[in-house]
Motif scaffolding. Structure first.
Motif, PDB file in Angstrom:
ATOM      1  N   THR B 135     -13.341 -20.632  54.614  1.00 21.12           N
ATOM      2  CA  THR B 135     -12.194 -20.429  53.435  1.00 21.12           C
ATOM      3  C   THR B 135     -12.257 -18.659  53.264  1.00 21.12           C
ATOM      4  OG1 THR B 135     -13.124 -22.340  52.408  1.00 21.12           O
ATOM      5  CG2 THR B 135     -11.856 -20.892  51.066  1.00 21.12           C
ATOM      6  N   PHE B 136     -11.218 -18.240  53.013  1.00 20.84           N
ATOM      7  CA  PHE B 136     -10.837 -16.932  52.584  1.00 20.84           C
ATOM      8  C   PHE B 136      -9.901 -16.432  51.978  1.00 20.84           C
ATOM      9  CE2 PHE B 136      -9.097 -17.129  56.908  1.00 20.84           C
ATOM     10  CZ  PHE B 136      -7.678 -16.748  56.800  1.00 20.84           C
ATOM     11  N   ASN B 137      -9.646 -15.504  51.112  1.00 18.21           N
ATOM     12  CA  ASN B 137      -8.692 -15.302  50.505  1.00 18.21           C
ATOM     13  C   ASN B 137      -7.824 -14.110  51.204  1.00 18.21           C
ATOM     14  OD1 ASN B 137      -7.110 -14.595  47.945  1.00 18.21           O
ATOM     15  ND2 ASN B 137      -7.727 -12.464  48.179  1.00 18.21           N
ATOM     16  N   LEU B 138      -6.374 -14.410  51.288  1.00 23.27           N
ATOM     17  CA  LEU B 138      -5.663 -13.500  52.031  1.00 23.27           C
ATOM     18  C   LEU B 138      -5.082 -12.466  50.838  1.00 23.27           C
ATOM     19  CD1 LEU B 138      -4.172 -13.045  54.806  1.00 23.27           C
ATOM     20  CD2 LEU B 138      -2.317 -14.152  53.901  1.00 23.27           C
ATOM     21  N   ASP B 210       1.046 -13.911  41.493  1.00 25.82           N
ATOM     22  CA  ASP B 210      -0.450 -13.681  42.188  1.00 25.82           C
ATOM     23  C   ASP B 210      -0.145 -14.288  43.445  1.00 25.82           C
ATOM     24  OD1 ASP B 210      -2.889 -13.222  43.112  1.00 25.82           O
ATOM     25  OD2 ASP B 210      -3.913 -14.492  41.893  1.00 25.82           O
ATOM     26  N   ASN B 211       0.190 -13.345  44.450  1.00 30.26           N
ATOM     27  CA  ASN B 211       0.414 -13.697  45.567  1.00 30.26           C
ATOM     28  C   ASN B 211      -0.892 -13.731  46.596  1.00 30.26           C
ATOM     29  OD1 ASN B 211       2.859 -14.575  45.485  1.00 30.26           O
ATOM     30  ND2 ASN B 211       3.968 -12.465  45.784  1.00 30.26           N
ATOM     31  N   ASN B 212      -1.825 -13.601  46.028  1.00 33.25           N
ATOM     32  CA  ASN B 212      -3.032 -13.884  46.893  1.00 33.25           C
ATOM     33  C   ASN B 212      -3.197 -15.297  47.275  1.00 33.25           C
ATOM     34  OD1 ASN B 212      -5.383 -11.592  47.056  1.00 33.25           O
ATOM     35  ND2 ASN B 212      -4.180 -11.415  45.094  1.00 33.25           N
ATOM     36  N   VAL B 213      -3.517 -15.681  48.533  1.00 38.40           N
ATOM     37  CA  VAL B 213      -3.761 -16.986  49.039  1.00 38.40           C
ATOM     38  C   VAL B 213      -4.921 -17.453  49.594  1.00 38.40           C
ATOM     39  CG1 VAL B 213      -2.435 -18.346  50.529  1.00 38.40           C
ATOM     40  CG2 VAL B 213      -1.131 -16.932  49.699  1.00 38.40           C
ATOM     41  N   ASP B 214      -5.359 -18.607  49.160  1.00 34.52           N
ATOM     42  CA  ASP B 214      -6.373 -19.302  49.604  1.00 34.52           C
ATOM     43  C   ASP B 214      -6.289 -19.974  50.865  1.00 34.52           C
ATOM     44  OD1 ASP B 214      -9.090 -18.978  48.361  1.00 34.52           O
ATOM     45  OD2 ASP B 214      -9.065 -20.423  46.868  1.00 34.52           O
ATOM     46  N   VAL B 215      -7.086 -19.622  51.709  1.00 33.50           N
ATOM     47  CA  VAL B 215      -6.911 -20.253  52.972  1.00 33.50           C
ATOM     48  C   VAL B 215      -8.195 -20.874  53.513  1.00 33.50           C
ATOM     49  CG1 VAL B 215      -6.267 -19.875  55.518  1.00 33.50           C
ATOM     50  CG2 VAL B 215      -5.232 -18.498  53.604  1.00 33.50           C
ATOM     51  N   SER B 216      -8.201 -22.097  53.717  1.00 37.41           N
ATOM     52  CA  SER B 216      -9.292 -22.962  53.917  1.00 37.41           C
ATOM     53  C   SER B 216      -8.854 -23.525  55.298  1.00 37.41           C
ATOM     54  CB  SER B 216      -9.430 -23.889  52.839  1.00 37.41           C
ATOM     55  OG  SER B 216     -10.663 -24.494  52.940  1.00 37.41           O
ATOM     56  N   LEU B 217     -10.003 -23.582  56.253  1.00 33.64           N
ATOM     57  CA  LEU B 217      -9.720 -23.947  57.763  1.00 33.64           C
ATOM     58  C   LEU B 217     -10.943 -24.720  58.136  1.00 33.64           C
ATOM     59  CD1 LEU B 217      -7.974 -20.797  59.175  1.00 33.64           C
ATOM     60  CD2 LEU B 217      -6.933 -22.547  58.226  1.00 33.64           C
ATOM     61  N   ALA B 270       0.118 -20.606  58.100  1.00 38.36           N
ATOM     62  CA  ALA B 270       0.347 -19.754  59.387  1.00 38.36           C
ATOM     63  C   ALA B 270      -1.144 -19.633  59.904  1.00 38.36           C
ATOM     64  CB  ALA B 270       0.749 -18.396  58.850  1.00 38.36           C
ATOM     65  N   PHE B 271      -2.138 -20.072  59.353  1.00 36.05           N
ATOM     66  CA  PHE B 271      -3.641 -19.728  59.962  1.00 36.05           C
ATOM     67  C   PHE B 271      -4.153 -21.096  60.461  1.00 36.05           C
ATOM     68  CE2 PHE B 271      -2.744 -16.194  57.418  1.00 36.05           C
ATOM     69  CZ  PHE B 271      -3.528 -15.105  57.815  1.00 36.05           C
ATOM     70  N   VAL B 272      -4.808 -21.110  61.650  1.00 37.72           N
ATOM     71  CA  VAL B 272      -5.504 -22.124  61.928  1.00 37.72           C
ATOM     72  C   VAL B 272      -6.708 -21.772  62.929  1.00 37.72           C
ATOM     73  CG1 VAL B 272      -4.040 -22.516  64.093  1.00 37.72           C
ATOM     74  CG2 VAL B 272      -5.375 -24.647  63.124  1.00 37.72           C
ATOM     75  N   VAL B 273      -7.839 -22.432  62.855  1.00 36.03           N
ATOM     76  CA  VAL B 273      -9.045 -22.184  63.775  1.00 36.03           C
ATOM     77  C   VAL B 273      -8.664 -23.002  64.656  1.00 36.03           C
ATOM     78  CG1 VAL B 273     -11.385 -22.599  64.191  1.00 36.03           C
ATOM     79  CG2 VAL B 273     -10.777 -21.905  61.856  1.00 36.03           C
ATOM     80  N   ASP B 274      -8.445 -22.200  65.956  1.00 36.78           N
ATOM     81  CA  ASP B 274      -7.943 -22.601  67.365  1.00 36.78           C
ATOM     82  C   ASP B 274      -9.103 -23.382  68.107  1.00 36.78           C
ATOM     83  OD1 ASP B 274      -5.735 -22.910  69.323  1.00 36.78           O
ATOM     84  OD2 ASP B 274      -7.199 -21.931  70.355  1.00 36.78           O
ATOM     85  N   HIS B 275     -10.078 -22.656  68.161  1.00 38.05           N
ATOM     86  CA  HIS B 275     -11.303 -23.071  68.766  1.00 38.05           C
ATOM     87  C   HIS B 275     -12.495 -22.263  68.227  1.00 38.05           C
ATOM     88  CE1 HIS B 275      -9.792 -19.620  71.376  1.00 38.05           C
ATOM     89  NE2 HIS B 275     -10.989 -19.340  71.471  1.00 38.05           N
TER      90      HIS B 275
END
Lengths: 352, 278
Positions: B135-138, B210-217, B270-275
């Protein structure tokens, strides 16, 4: 046994204490100096992040050098001090209702005075800048002010051996980087505390500091002006439309918040040192304080977002007799802080 | 005298133990049980690899969903507040620190297309164990802004993407040209930033976004961090997921929180863990 105890135990404890202290990390705090930031007793707690940038004499002096240095504008023509003049409480002189940047480019808003900045959360007339450290970036980079990228500012400083040595001395850094330039400028500006007017002396207990007329003016001020120009900063730090634009051309706070409810609103300015910061309002519309009061009592007209504290039910809210206006103006002039306006610590020393 | 000797020996022991305790380095006692991970970011435009061209280039390499052609002259984003989680309760939270001293900046990363050194985020101090989610903050949140002037990748004078007129960082930056844009030089600039919300009230609108985005992959597989294993998840980011549906004839000059909001809402997708490489 008792004496042996004393001979062994206390020196041993002392040794332990000394060793313990010797292992502590070296403290680099400067010796207490005159240049420390001090909160005036009747002021609120400052909001500046001193934990990241404590003021000391050398940092203050470095910030002063930068503040007075025109080589930090694109063509070397203007310094911060060109538009922020100490005798005018670091506003521009009355000769420049709008300040002139590089190539005599005229500004669009009246240069605000600089003082008590440690107590503000937002900067400039529209409050878009949210930390004092960031304020100089906008002045450097604005096309109508110093018109130079902040990267170039730092590059010029880095190529100047005298500056480089001073930054090393103050911050312990080999390479000058952006945040340290901003920290030095903040140290200089943070020391611009204006809290020693006759009004302040009165508030701090000197009953003789204000004349009878000024005291009557203070009472009237609290009755009619205080809700926006709140003591002791003489601003509530809010954004309001007081109707000084006949036609709204400058959107003010709306530019930042992007909602029409903030159209034509501007940050309520402090009234400290108001005597020396003419002309008044973001658009420099009024030369004198009587004109300002006349605006509030008669001039203000209905307009989008007009502040209900000054215009309501189709007419101006504030009603003052000519005598009352005179008294309020007398009080406002007691907010002039001559010690601040002439404090030699702020004098330009670059030509020495 | 027996007593004196005893006192001496006790004092000596006390002194020695205090000296050794107070002078020892404050080392992380878990150091020997932590490992590393390298998180790799690969940026794409649809199925094309991302290439950054010189400003002024009319070589339009890419096409959006409505057929508008464009290229990129600058692209990148900030990553912060990284967190790793595992199936057995493993947890790693990347340390954060915003400071004027570039060497003291912790937990902020800037992925800059064209600078391959920035594609790999090297995480250290990860407790040994298994991990299957990142998980990260964009973007850069309030904690990276309101501390005042900061250095390193956050230094405006050193390539930091910072708005001078409405303080805050550009979380995600897109610059290039499109034949659909009628601006000078067919420019396209989409700067997505904003770090605070002042919510709407009964009679007041929302101010700021607030256009920070939590991305959880989730990872495609569970990986192990140990003394000998340093896994590397590869994250793919597809720009077309963000601007594929944009009309570059009108949406080509985005420089504020409200204007960037619609784009920000698409960033997480837009983000994905590909491998992952074990």
């Amino acid at each position: 046994m008792k004496s042996l105890h004393n001979k062994v135990l206390w020196p041993s404890l002392l040794a332990i204490l000394l060793i313990w202290m010797g292992c502590e990390q070296q403290s680099e705090k400067p010796i207490i100096s005159f240049f420390q930031f001090e909160k005036p007793p009747h002021f609120p707690e400052p909001t500046y992040t001193f934990r990241n940038n404590e003021v000391n004499e050398k940092g203050f002096n470095l910030g002063k050098m930068l503040f007075f240095d025109p080589s930090l504008s694109r063509d070397g023509s203007v310094a911060c001090s060109s538009c922020h003049v100490q005798s005018h409480a670091f506003a521009d002189t009355w000769l420049h209702p709008f300040s002139f940047g590089v190539e005599d480019r005229e500004g669009k808003r009246n240069a605000p005075p600089l003082f008590n900045l440690a107590f503000h959360r937002e900067f400039f007339w529209d409050g878009g800048v949210t930390h004092l450290d960031f304020a100089p970036i906008l002045a450097f980079e604005s096309e109508i002010e110093m018109d130079i990228s902040f990267e170039d500012v730092v590059g010029r400083i880095q190529r100047n051996d005298a500056y480089k040595a001073l930054f090393k001395e103050v911050f312990g850094i080999e390479e000058v980087t952006g945040p340290y330039v901003l920290h030095a400028l903040s140290q200089f500006m943070l020391m611009m505390v204006s809290a020693d007017s006759r009004y302040d002396q009165y508030i701090l207990g000197d009953q003789q500091a204000l004349s009878a007329v000024e005291l009557e003016g203070l009472v009237l001020f609290r009755q009619h002006c205080e809700s926006c120009h709140r003591e002791p900063l003489f601003t509530d730090l809010s954004y309001r439309n007081n109707g000084v634009q006949r036609q709204i051309s400058d959107l003010g706070r709306e530019t930042i918040t992007e909602v029409s409810e903030d159209r034509a609103k501007f940050k309520v300015p402090s009234l400290r040192n108001i005597e020396v910061t003419s002309p008044y309002m973001h658009n420099a519309r009024f030369e004198g304080l009587l004109q300002v009061l006349n605006h509030y009592t008669q001039g203000v007209q209905d307009q989008e977002n007009i502040d209900p504290l000054i215009f309501k039910d189709g007419k101006p809210v504030i009603q003052l007799s000519e005598d009352e206006k005179t008294k309020i103006i007398a009080f406002l002039k007691s907010l002039t802080d001559n010690n601040f306006l002439s404090n030699p610590i702020f004098f330009n020393s670059n030509d020495r | 005298m027996q007593n004196v000797k005893q006192i001496f020996s006790i004092i000596t022991i006390v002194i020695l133990s205090i000296v050794s305790y107070s002078c020892q380095d404050k080392e992380d006692p878990t150091l020997t049980t932590t490992g590393e991970m390298i998180v790799k970011f690969d940026n794409y435009v649809g199925n094309q690899t991302m290439v950054v061209d010189e400003v002024g280039s009319t070589n339009y390499r890419y096409t959006n969903n409505s057929g508008q052609k464009f290229n990129l002259t600058r692209f990148g984003y900030y990553i912060s507040h990284i967190k790793l989680e595992g199936p057995n309760g493993e947890l790693f939270i990347d340390e954060m620190n915003a400071s004027a001293d570039a060497n003291q900046i912790k937990g902020y990363y800037q992925v800059v297309q064209g600078n391959s050194e920035t594609y790999n985020i090297h995480l250290k101090g990860i407790p040994h164990g298994q991990y299957n989610k990142i998980t990260f903050n964009l973007g850069v949140r309030e904690d990276g802004i309101q501390e005042g002037a900061v250095g390193g990748i956050l230094d405006r004078a050193a390539g930091g993407w910072f708005w001078n007129w409405n303080s805050g960082f550009i979380n995600y930056i897109i610059e290039g040209h499109s034949d659909a844009s009628l601006r000078d030089d067919n420019r396209v600039q989409i700067h997505i930033g904003g770090w605070k919300n002042i919510p709407s009230g009964d009679s007041t609108p929302q101010r700021f976004f607030d256009n920070n985005v939590d991305v959880s992959l989730p990872f495609d597989a569970t990986v192990t961090v140990s003394n000998t294993l340093r896994p590397s998840p590869h994250i793919m980011m597809d720009l077309l997921k963000v601007i594929g549906d944009a009309d570059l004839s009108t949406e080509n000059n985005i420089h504020s929180p409200a204007a960037g909001k619609a784009f920000a809402s698409k960033l997480a997708g837009a983000f994905v863990v590909d491998h992952t490489h074990q």
